[in-house]
Design a protein around this motif. Structure first.
Motif, PDB file in Angstrom:
ATOM      1  N   HIS A   1       5.476   5.371  -5.420  1.00 42.90           N
ATOM      2  CA  HIS A   1       4.530   4.456  -5.111  1.00 42.90           C
ATOM      3  C   HIS A   1       3.687   4.058  -6.354  1.00 42.90           C
TER       4      HIS A   1
ATOM      5  N   GLU B   1       2.530   1.467   3.263  1.00 43.46           N
ATOM      6  CA  GLU B   1       3.750   0.412   3.211  1.00 43.46           C
ATOM      7  C   GLU B   1       5.010   0.946   2.365  1.00 43.46           C
TER       8      GLU B   1
ATOM      9  N   SER C   1       0.821  -1.160  -0.161  1.00 45.48           N
ATOM     10  CA  SER C   1      -0.068  -0.051   0.167  1.00 45.48           C
ATOM     11  C   SER C   1       0.838   1.298  -0.121  1.00 45.48           C
ATOM     12  N   LYS C   2       0.175   2.561  -0.168  1.00 44.39           N
ATOM     13  CA  LYS C   2       1.142   3.760  -0.251  1.00 44.39           C
ATOM     14  C   LYS C   2       1.601   3.603   1.192  1.00 44.39           C
TER      15      LYS C   2
ATOM     16  N   GLY D   1       3.926  -0.304  -6.126  1.00 43.78           N
ATOM     17  CA  GLY D   1       4.002  -1.008  -4.644  1.00 43.78           C
ATOM     18  C   GLY D   1       4.818  -2.198  -4.474  1.00 43.78           C
TER      19      GLY D   1
END
Length: 271
Positions: A226, A198, A195-196, A231
């Motif tokens: 990202h 992460e 995810s963004k 990702g």
């Protein structure tokens, strides 16, 4: 260039590299989930399938899971290139377990099966056969792996099998000719991308272990990295490193969006 970038930003080691100890790996959600499933599969002598896009961190998760195992209780046999065929796999199993491979393929297959069983019965260690890039295996080779797991009239399996590959492996497993193998699979996990949040944590983690705990990438640079890297850890590594180079060439103290955009333009131009 690497040394100059490292010196300019005060890194104690080059960030976003591949040669990290298992304890230094970033534990984002998909990595932890994959590593936990791999460890469970090995501990329970089961057949598992872990898939993900190129660069999603499948091998990194495997590395983390294997590092958590007690080497006195487990023997991991890793095949990175399945294109060597089943004979190559049988050969690897036998040599990894201290044997000398037999010449004839039929005898070698039986020898590999016996060696795996002996590792448990005589040495008390559970073998784990890990095949990377398993999407390259043919239907016949996948079925041969199923046959390898037949033991004691198909009531038990003395070793674990892990098939690691790209998402096409899951599609291949759904084909009717592999129904017998699919029914034996205890764990099947498709690794999602980060995810963004992460991705942001991933970049910060790599900078921290390189010696920089303060913010070095702007939020908009991280967002762009990202989105462009989708990702995927390997893509994020690549773009982040080139962004550092772009910022260094302009003598910036912070990697901003324009540096990330310049890096992406360069990467796309060389692809």
């Amino acid at each position: 260039m690497i040394e100059r970038v490292q010196g300019y930003y005060g890194f104690t080691r080059v960030p976003f590299g591949r040669s990290l100890a298992p304890s230094m790996l970033h534990q984002h959600h998909s990595h932890k989930e994959a590593a936990a499933r791999i460890a469970w599969c090995i501990n329970n002598r089961a057949i598992g399938v872990v898939t993900g896009e190129v660069g999603s961190g499948k091998t990194v998760a495997l590395k983390g899971a294997v590092a958590s195992l007690d080497p006195a209780r487990f023997t991991v046999i890793y095949q990175p290139n399945p294109e060597c065929g089943m004979r190559g796999l049988y050969d690897l199993i036998v040599t990894s377990l201290g044997g000398t491979p037999k010449f004839h393929s039929a005898a070698l297959a039986a020898q590999a099966s016996a060696a795996l069983a002996a590792e448990v019965d005589e040495r008390g260690r559970t073998p784990a056969v890990v095949i990377d890039e398993s999407h390259l295996l043919s239907h016949q080779e996948l079925d041969a792996i199923r046959m390898l797991t037949n033991y004691d009239m198909d009531s038990t399996t003395p070793f674990a099998v892990l098939l690691i590959g790209q998402p096409t492996l899951r599609k291949k497993m759904k084909m009717g000719v592999l129904a017998a193998l699919e029914q034996r699979i205890a764990i099947s996990y498709q690794m999602p991308t980060m995810s963004k949040e992460e991705t942001s944590g991933y970049i910060k983690h790599h900078l921290t272990i390189a010696g920089r705990s303060d913010p070095l990438f702007s939020d908009d640079a991280v967002d762009l990295i990202h989105i462009t890297g989708r990702g995927l850890p390997r893509q994020v590594n690549n773009i982040a490193w080139h962004s550092l180079i772009a910022a260094y060439t302009e003598e910036k103290s912070i990697v901003d969006e324009s540096s990330a955009r310049a890096a992406i333009t360069e990467i796309l131009a060389t692809d």
